[in-house]
Design a protein around this motif. Structure first.
Motif, mmCIF file in Angstrom:
data_model
loop_
_atom_site.group_PDB
_atom_site.id
_atom_site.type_symbol
_atom_site.label_atom_id
_atom_site.label_comp_id
_atom_site.label_asym_id
_atom_site.label_seq_id
_atom_site.Cartn_x
_atom_site.Cartn_y
_atom_site.Cartn_z
ATOM 1 N N SER A 1 3.835 -5.422 -11.457
ATOM 2 C CA SER A 1 3.824 -5.728 -10.023
ATOM 3 C C SER A 1 3.520 -4.547 -9.115
ATOM 4 O O SER A 1 3.151 -4.737 -7.963
ATOM 5 N N ILE A 2 3.655 -3.318 -9.604
ATOM 6 C CA ILE A 2 3.561 -2.159 -8.718
ATOM 7 C C ILE A 2 2.187 -2.026 -8.068
ATOM 8 O O ILE A 2 2.071 -1.589 -6.915
ATOM 9 N N ALA A 3 1.128 -2.415 -8.768
ATOM 10 C CA ALA A 3 -0.219 -2.315 -8.188
ATOM 11 C C ALA A 3 -0.339 -3.232 -6.969
ATOM 12 O O ALA A 3 -0.899 -2.839 -5.937
ATOM 13 N N GLY A 4 0.177 -4.450 -7.076
ATOM 14 C CA GLY A 4 0.128 -5.373 -5.948
ATOM 15 C C GLY A 4 0.952 -4.887 -4.776
ATOM 16 O O GLY A 4 0.576 -5.082 -3.610
ATOM 17 N N VAL A 5 2.078 -4.228 -5.052
ATOM 18 C CA VAL A 5 2.944 -3.705 -3.986
ATOM 19 C C VAL A 5 2.220 -2.613 -3.202
ATOM 20 O O VAL A 5 2.176 -2.627 -1.965
ATOM 21 N N ILE A 6 1.651 -1.649 -3.918
ATOM 22 C CA ILE A 6 0.950 -0.543 -3.248
ATOM 23 C C ILE A 6 -0.277 -1.064 -2.514
ATOM 24 O O ILE A 6 -0.572 -0.657 -1.383
ATOM 25 N N SER A 7 -1.006 -1.986 -3.138
ATOM 26 C CA SER A 7 -2.204 -2.551 -2.485
ATOM 27 C C SER A 7 -1.842 -3.247 -1.187
ATOM 28 O O SER A 7 -2.563 -3.134 -0.182
ATOM 29 N N SER A 8 -0.719 -3.976 -1.175
ATOM 30 C CA SER A 8 -0.319 -4.680 0.047
ATOM 31 C C SER A 8 0.051 -3.701 1.152
ATOM 32 O O SER A 8 -0.170 -3.969 2.330
ATOM 33 N N LEU A 9 0.594 -2.528 0.786
ATOM 34 C CA LEU A 9 0.925 -1.515 1.790
ATOM 35 C C LEU A 9 -0.333 -0.863 2.347
ATOM 36 O O LEU A 9 -0.435 -0.596 3.542
ATOM 37 N N LEU A 10 -1.304 -0.611 1.479
ATOM 38 C CA LEU A 10 -2.559 -0.023 1.941
ATOM 39 C C LEU A 10 -3.382 -1.010 2.752
ATOM 40 O O LEU A 10 -4.287 -0.613 3.489
ATOM 41 N N ALA A 11 -3.081 -2.306 2.636
ATOM 42 C CA ALA A 11 -3.803 -3.335 3.382
ATOM 43 C C ALA A 11 -3.094 -3.713 4.680
ATOM 44 O O ALA A 11 -3.518 -4.633 5.373
ATOM 45 N N GLN A 12 -2.023 -3.013 5.030
ATOM 46 C CA GLN A 12 -1.294 -3.313 6.257
ATOM 47 C C GLN A 12 -2.111 -2.938 7.495
ATOM 48 O O GLN A 12 -2.917 -2.011 7.460
ATOM 49 N N THR A 13 -1.874 -3.672 8.578
ATOM 50 C CA THR A 13 -2.514 -3.280 9.842
ATOM 51 C C THR A 13 -1.926 -1.972 10.346
ATOM 52 O O THR A 13 -2.589 -1.216 11.050
ATOM 53 N N ARG A 14 -0.676 -1.714 9.997
ATOM 54 C CA ARG A 14 -0.044 -0.428 10.307
ATOM 55 C C ARG A 14 0.372 0.169 8.965
ATOM 56 O O ARG A 14 1.380 -0.207 8.377
ATOM 57 N N VAL A 15 -0.415 1.098 8.475
ATOM 58 C CA VAL A 15 -0.172 1.691 7.167
ATOM 59 C C VAL A 15 0.906 2.768 7.288
ATOM 60 O O VAL A 15 0.874 3.569 8.228
ATOM 61 N N PRO A 16 1.879 2.804 6.372
ATOM 62 C CA PRO A 16 2.868 3.889 6.413
ATOM 63 C C PRO A 16 2.181 5.248 6.347
ATOM 64 O O PRO A 16 1.117 5.386 5.735
ATOM 65 N N ASP A 17 2.760 6.267 6.965
ATOM 66 C CA ASP A 17 2.136 7.588 7.012
ATOM 67 C C ASP A 17 2.157 8.282 5.655
ATOM 68 O O ASP A 17 1.337 9.160 5.394
ATOM 69 N N VAL A 18 3.094 7.892 4.814
ATOM 70 C CA VAL A 18 3.145 8.418 3.455
ATOM 71 C C VAL A 18 3.852 7.380 2.592
ATOM 72 O O VAL A 18 4.724 6.648 3.070
ATOM 73 N N ILE A 19 3.466 7.285 1.336
ATOM 74 C CA ILE A 19 4.069 6.329 0.406
ATOM 75 C C ILE A 19 4.525 7.087 -0.833
ATOM 76 O O ILE A 19 3.711 7.715 -1.517
ATOM 77 N N HIS A 20 5.819 7.039 -1.110
ATOM 78 C CA HIS A 20 6.379 7.696 -2.287
ATOM 79 C C HIS A 20 6.867 6.632 -3.275
ATOM 80 O O HIS A 20 7.773 5.861 -2.967
ATOM 81 N N VAL A 21 6.255 6.594 -4.444
ATOM 82 C CA VAL A 21 6.706 5.708 -5.521
ATOM 83 C C VAL A 21 7.628 6.531 -6.418
ATOM 84 O O VAL A 21 7.191 7.516 -7.024
ATOM 85 N N VAL A 22 8.901 6.137 -6.472
ATOM 86 C CA VAL A 22 9.887 6.896 -7.233
ATOM 87 C C VAL A 22 10.254 6.086 -8.480
ATOM 88 O O VAL A 22 11.014 5.122 -8.419
ATOM 89 N N VAL A 23 9.689 6.478 -9.608
ATOM 90 C CA VAL A 23 9.889 5.752 -10.867
ATOM 91 C C VAL A 23 11.100 6.344 -11.586
ATOM 92 O O VAL A 23 11.186 7.561 -11.786
ATOM 93 N N ASN A 24 12.042 5.457 -11.970
ATOM 94 C CA ASN A 24 13.258 5.944 -12.619
ATOM 95 C C ASN A 24 13.591 5.106 -13.844
ATOM 96 O O ASN A 24 13.455 3.892 -13.834
#
Length: 487
Positions: free
Chosen positions: A57-80
Motif C-alpha cells: 500500500s505504501i506506493a499508493g499512499v505516497i502517490s496520493s500525497l504527491l497528487a494533492q492540490t496542496r502538497v506537503p512541504d516534506v514527506i518522511h516515510v519512517v519504516v519500523n
C-alpha cells in the motif's frame, strides 16, 4: 526550519476548480467562509508516514500525497520493524519533486528512513518523524495504508490556519470497497464502513468536535504538540502509555486548551480489516485502550480521566454496547423459556424496535458520500447488521474481561499476529456465549413451574422497558437533522 528542495519534475497534475460553496449547503457558515479566496500556501507542513510491513500500500499512499492540490512541504516515510519490501517500494519515490497544481508550483522532497527494530513500534516511528518536522507549522500524520482525496491536505490546512485555537483536525474516514473480494471480507468491510459513518456523523453533529484525532490522516499544530510535551512533562508528543496513542494525544491536546476538530470536507480511505481475527484484534486493542483512558484512577502509567470531555462519547458507546448485550441475551433466554412451557404470546409491538433500527441504519447509509448498493443492502437487511452487532459485542466483552483481569497483554503484537493470519482468540466470546446459554438452559430446567413463571413474569417487563428506552433513543437519532453533512 527545513526548506524543501527543488528537483526533477515528478509529474504534473491538473484539477477541477473549487466547487462553489453553495453546493455544500448545511455546513457551518464560519467554515465555508474560510475556504473563500484560498489561493496560496500560508503555512509549512511536514508529513510523517509510520510504516510497518506496508509494501502493498505504501506506493499508493505516497502517490496520493504527491497528487494533492496542496502538497506537503516534506514527506518522511519512517519504516519500523518491517520484514517486507516497504523500504524498497517507498525508496522509488525518494528525492525532490516539483509539481504544478491549481495552487501553483509546489516543491517537496520524499525521505525514506528505515529505523529497523523499534520497541515503541508506531509510537516510536511517529516521534522519530516529529523530531524531523518539529520546525514546521503543522505535522500531517498519515498511516501507511491510507489514501486521501486530492484536496484533503488543502482543506485541513485551510481550516487549521483560520483559527489558532485548533490543535488538530481529522479527515472523514471510510474504506474503499472496490478492491475487496470474498464474502467475509466484503461483509466486514460493509460493517466497518457503517461503523465509520456513524462515528463520523456523531462527531460532525457535535459541533465538529472530534473525540479522537485518528492517526490515519490528521493534521496537528506543532505549537499544540509542544504544549502537550511541556504540560505533561514528556520528551515526545506520543507516549506508549496507552493502547490508543491517538486517543491519549487527543485528550492531552484538548486539556492543553486547544480544539480537536473533524473536517466536513477532507476525506481519506483507510485500510480495513478483511478477516475476523484481524478485525477482532484491532477492535479489542482500541476498546481496551479506550477503557484504560476512561477508568477512574490509574493503571500503570496511564491516568484514567473519566470526566474528560473527549471521553463522553466513549462512555455512551460502552453503555450502549452493554445495553445491547443485555437485551439480546435476555430476550433469547426469555423467548426460549417461554416456548419451553408454551407461555409465549406474540405481540406485533416487538417488531417496532428492529424496524426503527433498520430505518436508522438506512438513514446513516444514505449519508455516505460514496455509498454503494452493498451499503444500503447491509443496512436494510436485518441479518447482516445484526450479525455484525454480535461480532462487535464479542470485542466489547473480550476487551472488558481482559482489562478487569489485569492480565498484561501486548495488544499491538496480537494485532500484528492476527493480521498475518495467526491466533484464534476471536472465537472465545462465541464459545463462552454458547456455554452461558447452555448453562441457562440447564438452570431453567431445574426450576419448578412456579419459579419459571415468576422469572418470566419479572423478566419480560424488564426487557420491555429497556427495549422501549432504546427504541425512543433510536427514534430521536432517526429524526435528528443531519445539517447536510455527508460522511
Amino acid at each position: 526550519m527545513v526548506t524543501p528542495l527543488t528537483g526533477p519534475d515528478s509529474g504534473r497534475h491538473s484539477y477541477d476548480e473549487l466547487a462553489p460553496i453553495e453546493q455544500h449547503l448545511g455546513f457551518a457558515d464560519d467554515f465555508a467562509a474560510v475556504l473563500d479566496d484560498t489561493t496560496a500556501h500560508r503555512s509549512t507542513i511536514g508529513c510523517v508516514i509510520p510504516a510497518y510491513n506496508e509494501e502493498d500500500s505504501i506506493a499508493g499512499v505516497i502517490s496520493s500525497l504527491l497528487a494533492q492540490t496542496r502538497v506537503p512541504d516534506v514527506i518522511h516515510v519512517v519504516v519500523n520493524n518491517s520484514t517486507d519490501r516497504t523500504v524498497r517500494v517507498a525508496s522509488q519515490f525518494a528525492g525532490p519533486h516539483e509539481i504544478t497544481t491549481d495552487l501553483g508550483e509546489q516543491f517537496t522532497e520524499v525521505f525514506v528512513h528505515d529505523i529497523g527494530k523499534n520497541p515503541d513500534k508506531k509510537v516510536g516511528a511517529l516521534n522519530y518523524g516529529y523530531a524531523l518536522v518539529e520546525g514546521y507549522d503543522y505535522l500531517l500524520g498519515v498511516d501507511g495504508d491510507t489514501v486521501a482525496d486530492r484536496r484533503a491536505v488543502e482543506y485541513l490546512e485551510t481550516e487549521a490556519v483560520s483559527d489558532s485555537r485548533i490543535g488538530g483536525i481529522s479527515a472523514i474516514y471510510s474504506i474503499d470497497p472496490a478492491p475487496i473480494t470474498g464474502a467475509i471480507a466484503r461483509f466486514l468491510t460493509a460493517g466497518q464502513r457503517t461503523q465509520f459513518a456513524a462515528f463520523n456523523l456523531q462527531n460532525l453533529l457535535r459541533g465538529r468536535n472530534m473525540a479522537v484525532l485518528g492517526g490515519q490522516f490528521s493534521i496537528f499544530s506543532t505549537t499544540a504538540l509542544r504544549a502537550v510535551i511541556k504540560e505533561n512533562h514528556q520528551r515526545t508528543p506520543w507516549v506508549r502509555d496507552s493502547e490508543v496513542e491517538d486517543s491519549l494525544l487527543s485528550l492531552q491536546i484538548k486539556s492543553a486548551g486547544y480544539l480537536t476538530k473533524i473536517s466536513p470536507y477532507a476525506r481519506a480511505d483507510v485500510g480495513g480489516m478483511t478477516t475476523l481475527r484481524a478485525y477482532d484484534a484491532q477492535q479489542v486493542k482500541w476498546t481496551y485502550g479506550a477503557i484504560e483512558l476512561m477508568w477512574p484512577g490509574q493503571r500503570g502509567d496511564t491516568k484514567g480521566q473519566p470526566l474528560h470531555p473527549n471521553l463522553r462519547l466513549r462512555w455512551f458507546e460502552n453503555f450502549g454496547m452493554l445495553t445491547n448485550l443485555f437485551v439480546r441475551i435476555a430476550f433469547l433466554t426469555l423467548l426460549a423459556g417461554s416456548l419451553s412451557i408454551n407461555a409465549f404470546v406474540f405481540s406485533p409491538w416487538w417488531l417496532l424496535p428492529p424496524l426503527v433500527a433498520v430505518l436508522l441504519n438506512v438513514r446513516i447509509a444514505m449519508t455516505m458520500k460514496d455509498r454503494t448498493a452493498g451499503d444500503v443492502f447491509f443496512a436494510a437487511l436485518v441479518v447482516p447488521a445484526e450479525l455484525f452487532m454480535w461480532i462487535r459485542l464479542s470485542h466489547f466483552m473480550r476487551s472488558w474481561f481482559r482489562f478487569l483481569s489485569r492480565k498484561k497483554v501486548d495488544n499491538w503484537a496480537m494485532q500484528a499476529k492476527a493480521e498475518k493470519g495467526g491466533g484464534s482468540t476471536h472465537w472465545i466470546p462465541m464459545v463462552l456465549l454458547l456455554v452461558v446459554l447452555v448453562g441457562l438452559a440447564v438452570a431453567w430446567n431445574l426450576l419448578g413451574p412456579v419459579a419459571q413463571s415468576s422469572v418470566l413474569w419479572v423478566g419480560w417487563p424488564v426487557v420491555g422497558l429497556v427495549t422501549v428506552a432504546q427504541t425512543v433513543l433510536m427514534i430521536f437519532k432517526l429524526l435528528r437533522r443531519h445539517q447536510g453533512y455527508r460522511v
